[in-house]
Scaffold this active site. Structure first.
Site: not given
Length: 285
Positions: A161, A262
């Site tokens: 990520e 998220e």
């Protein structure tokens, strides 16, 4: 968003991140809360921030809560230190943190396998004062290779990520090309081809990246997408990011995977933070 067609495409599959939403509830109550809100899939940061190797009873209790709620675990982070908190991963940090990451690899993979979870996210870790970047990067590659092999063992992908520099100034992967470069290095080292980019549109927007260009260039290497609006990291519609358009571009570019919610619910209960998404679009099809 009145009149929105959010999620009406059969290819749009949303899951809820239970480490940022429903955190007003105890961990074991969150899967059922997500199900009550209409979702059928969830993801998690590593839930035991102080322990890469929790007691079997704790693992079993979370597994039971997920199964009893009738939701699918679609993503899980490896141990990442104090997250939320000052840490941004453990795998590139020499000494105890690297050892904790390694101790967690099989624990996380086995837990994921027990629930049919097919994606494991390995946060890279912050730069450490007094340690050469090259030394950290070499350690990171070693640990990512181990993680990729563990993911492969359970038929899963390994996610890497990109975060954002304003909020994570010590984290070295703060652009899409930087994240993808690590993905490529891991795949080259393992020959497994199961490392993928985690494209978090909030983080990339905070970095000022050209999101349509990032999607065009890297959709094929992307294994998971996460969204939050910017500014504020709130629900879609609370900021200025054209998230509906961006997800449409991802679909057109061939991305068929999960879209992780998220984002922060703001000053309201998490259950009230999904009004942008029609109820019929919440269950994965």
């Amino acid at each position: 968003m009145p009149g929105s067609e959010w999620g009406t495409s059969t290819e749009q599959r949303f899951n809820v991140n239970l480490s940022i939403l429903f955190t007003e509830l105890p961990l074991l109550e969150r899967p059922a809360a997500a199900a009550a809100a209409g979702f059928t899939a969830v993801e998690l940061w590593w839930p035991w921030v102080d322990s890469p190797t929790p007691e079997r009873s704790e693992l079993d209790a979370l597994k039971k809560a997920i199964e009893d709620a009738g939701v699918q675990l679609t993503g899980l982070n490896f141990y990442a230190g104090q997250l939320p908190g000052p840490d941004r991963g453990a795998l590139s940090i020499p000494g105890a943190e690297s050892e904790r990451f390694r101790a967690n690899i099989d624990v996380a993979a086995d837990f994921a396998r027990s629930l049919g979870c097919k994606a494991l996210n390995a946060l890279y870790g912050n730069r450490v004062e007094g340690v050469e970047a090259a030394e950290q990067d070499a350690l990171a590659l070693e640990n990512l290779v181990l993680a990729a092999r563990a993911a492969d063992r359970i038929g899963a992908i390994l996610l890497i990520e990109t975060l954002n520099q304003p909020e994570s100034p010590l984290y070295p992967l703060v652009s899409a090309p930087a994240g993808v470069a690590v993905v490529d290095r891991v795949n080259e080292a393992t020959g497994l081809g199961n490392a993928r980019f985690l494209m978090d549109l909030y983080h990339l927007s905070m970095n000022g990246e050209d999101l349509p260009s990032v999607i065009e260039r890297y959709a094929a290497k992307t294994g998971h997408v996460q969204i939050a609006d910017n500014p504020g990291r709130g629900a879609p519609g609370t900021g200025t990011l054209p998230l509906e358009d961006l997800l449409g571009r991802l679909r057109k570019a061939g991305y068929e995977g999960w879209v992780g919610l998220e984002y922060k619910p703001g000053d309201r209960p998490s259950a009230a933070a999904f009004d942008w998404l029609p109820a019929e679009a919440r269950a994965a099809r």
